[in-house]
Motif scaffolding. Structure first.
Motif, PDB file in Angstrom:
ATOM      1  N   ALA A  18     -20.371  57.147  44.766  1.00  0.00           N
ATOM      2  CA  ALA A  18     -20.345  58.402  44.658  1.00  0.00           C
ATOM      3  C   ALA A  18     -19.296  59.194  45.715  1.00  0.00           C
ATOM      4  O   ALA A  18     -18.883  60.059  45.679  1.00  0.00           O
ATOM      5  CB  ALA A  18     -21.710  59.053  44.572  1.00  0.00           C
ATOM      6  N   THR A  19     -19.675  58.597  47.254  1.00  0.00           N
ATOM      7  CA  THR A  19     -19.009  59.069  48.221  1.00  0.00           C
ATOM      8  C   THR A  19     -17.539  58.982  47.988  1.00  0.00           C
ATOM      9  O   THR A  19     -16.745  59.927  48.519  1.00  0.00           O
ATOM     10  CB  THR A  19     -19.543  58.297  49.491  1.00  0.00           C
ATOM     11  N   HIS A  20     -17.199  57.875  47.604  1.00  0.00           N
ATOM     12  CA  HIS A  20     -15.912  57.823  47.179  1.00  0.00           C
ATOM     13  C   HIS A  20     -15.287  58.689  46.245  1.00  0.00           C
ATOM     14  O   HIS A  20     -14.258  59.150  46.016  1.00  0.00           O
ATOM     15  CB  HIS A  20     -15.408  56.135  47.150  1.00  0.00           C
ATOM     16  N   ALA A  21     -16.031  58.717  45.030  1.00  0.00           N
ATOM     17  CA  ALA A  21     -15.702  59.159  43.873  1.00  0.00           C
ATOM     18  C   ALA A  21     -15.667  60.795  44.225  1.00  0.00           C
ATOM     19  O   ALA A  21     -14.723  61.495  43.294  1.00  0.00           O
ATOM     20  CB  ALA A  21     -16.707  58.921  42.614  1.00  0.00           C
ATOM     21  N   TRP A  58     -14.341  66.669  47.162  1.00  0.00           N
ATOM     22  CA  TRP A  58     -14.843  66.510  48.834  1.00  0.00           C
ATOM     23  C   TRP A  58     -14.736  65.167  49.117  1.00  0.00           C
ATOM     24  O   TRP A  58     -15.628  64.511  48.318  1.00  0.00           O
ATOM     25  CB  TRP A  58     -15.935  67.334  48.588  1.00  0.00           C
ATOM     26  N   ARG A  59     -14.270  65.060  50.332  1.00  0.00           N
ATOM     27  CA  ARG A  59     -14.094  63.599  50.919  1.00  0.00           C
ATOM     28  C   ARG A  59     -14.923  64.094  52.272  1.00  0.00           C
ATOM     29  O   ARG A  59     -14.684  64.454  53.130  1.00  0.00           O
ATOM     30  CB  ARG A  59     -12.784  63.306  51.188  1.00  0.00           C
ATOM     31  N   MET A  82     -25.261  52.160  60.682  1.00  0.00           N
ATOM     32  CA  MET A  82     -23.771  51.733  60.603  1.00  0.00           C
ATOM     33  C   MET A  82     -23.130  52.715  60.023  1.00  0.00           C
ATOM     34  O   MET A  82     -23.181  53.120  59.093  1.00  0.00           O
ATOM     35  CB  MET A  82     -23.908  50.380  59.800  1.00  0.00           C
ATOM     36  N   ARG A  83     -22.204  53.024  60.937  1.00  0.00           N
ATOM     37  CA  ARG A  83     -21.177  54.270  60.752  1.00  0.00           C
ATOM     38  C   ARG A  83     -19.833  53.796  60.231  1.00  0.00           C
ATOM     39  O   ARG A  83     -19.204  52.923  60.840  1.00  0.00           O
ATOM     40  CB  ARG A  83     -21.132  55.300  61.817  1.00  0.00           C
ATOM     41  N   TYR A  84     -19.573  54.273  58.927  1.00  0.00           N
ATOM     42  CA  TYR A  84     -18.249  53.796  58.441  1.00  0.00           C
ATOM     43  C   TYR A  84     -17.360  55.150  58.254  1.00  0.00           C
ATOM     44  O   TYR A  84     -17.379  55.971  57.336  1.00  0.00           O
ATOM     45  CB  TYR A  84     -18.367  53.073  57.129  1.00  0.00           C
ATOM     46  N   PRO A  85     -16.360  55.559  59.013  1.00  0.00           N
ATOM     47  CA  PRO A  85     -15.399  56.651  58.742  1.00  0.00           C
ATOM     48  C   PRO A  85     -14.636  56.466  57.544  1.00  0.00           C
ATOM     49  O   PRO A  85     -14.321  55.246  56.926  1.00  0.00           O
ATOM     50  CB  PRO A  85     -14.272  56.255  60.001  1.00  0.00           C
ATOM     51  N   LEU A  86     -14.471  57.608  57.006  1.00  0.00           N
ATOM     52  CA  LEU A  86     -13.863  57.844  55.638  1.00  0.00           C
ATOM     53  C   LEU A  86     -12.641  58.648  55.583  1.00  0.00           C
ATOM     54  O   LEU A  86     -11.684  58.580  54.689  1.00  0.00           O
ATOM     55  CB  LEU A  86     -14.774  58.231  54.616  1.00  0.00           C
ATOM     56  N   ALA A  87     -12.434  59.217  56.711  1.00  0.00           N
ATOM     57  CA  ALA A  87     -11.163  60.329  56.893  1.00  0.00           C
ATOM     58  C   ALA A  87     -10.846  60.248  58.256  1.00  0.00           C
ATOM     59  O   ALA A  87     -11.530  60.172  59.210  1.00  0.00           O
ATOM     60  CB  ALA A  87     -11.505  61.480  56.232  1.00  0.00           C
TER      61      ALA A  87
END
Length: 239
Positions: A130-133, A147-148, A234-239
């Motif tokens: 859902a975070t990506h969608a 929204w990203r 665990m942090r994953y940047p998305l933008a």
């Protein structure tokens, strides 16, 4: 971060996994909220969740409306979370993400946290999808403007923390953890520990039945410090 959305499987997971982070960010003036995948409004545990979120400063409950794997009465007439059609579950969560527009989302790690509960694992899967969608304007166009989020954080425990935690809650309850070098953030939440504990204990039915909130209720201050004063992500940047 200016806004934080937690997505967790059951009422009490938000307080146990990220209660310190939620309280810290609310105290700093950030917008915070929590989506809970199981249980529905007008149930005992939903009422307890509302009180816990009030203590943490995280607004009103947001419920996906699915049943707990082991408690059908948690959502009468609704499918269990692990049996729910995946696309519909993702759409429901996308709607919350687009409505709240968080900078950061936090959820369970891929193991589902220390105990590896199947509902936790499924909530992790839904949240990743859902975070990506949510950032794709042609996916679920009826769920609001795209929204990203800037980052996805997974609440976890490093291998090195497990012996101390297992000594408090029992090794059988501390099975799954991550390599230390994969854990990006260690957050000292000691200043917000009283709020975190109060939020956990607001889940009174879990205290009464002797689940983890009940174990915490019976711990001395030193045990609560060991178990709850540090949160790992665990942090994953998305933008």
């Amino acid at each position: 971060m200016s806004s934080l959305l937690g997505v967790f499987a059951h009422p009490d997971d938000e307080s146990l996994s990220s209660g310190g982070l939620l309280a810290r960010q609310a105290a700093a003036g950030a917008r915070t909220a929590v989506v809970t995948a199981t249980w529905v409004e007008d149930t005992t545990r939903a009422g307890e969740l509302a009180e816990a979120l009030r203590i943490l400063g995280a607004g009103a409950p947001r419920m996906l409306g699915y049943a707990d794997r082991e408690v059908p009465e948690s959502a009468p007439g609704c499918p269990r979370l692990c049996d729910a059609p995946l696309d519909e579950a993702v759409r429901r969560l996308v709607e919350h993400i687009r409505d709240f527009r968080p900078e950061v989302i936090v959820t369970h790690d891929a193991y589902g946290g220390l105990p590896g509960h199947p509902d936790h694992v499924q909530t992790h899967r839904l949240t990743v999808l859902a975070t990506h969608a949510a950032g794709l304007e042609l996916r679920y166009p009826d769920a609001g403007p795209a929204w990203r989020p800037r980052a996805l954080c997974l609440a976890t425990h490093p291998h090195s923390a497990v012996p101390a935690v297992g000594a408090v809650i029992g090794a059988q309850n501390a099975v799954y953890s991550m390599p230390d070098d994969e854990v990006t953030d260690s957050v000292d939440v000691t200043p917000w520990l009283d709020q975190k504990v109060a939020a956990i204990l607001a889940h009174r039915s879990e205290v009464a039945r002797g689940a983890l909130p009940g174990v915490i209720a019976g711990l001395p201050e030193s045990g609560r410090q060991t178990l709850l004063s540090t949160e790992w992500y665990m942090r994953y940047p998305l933008a």
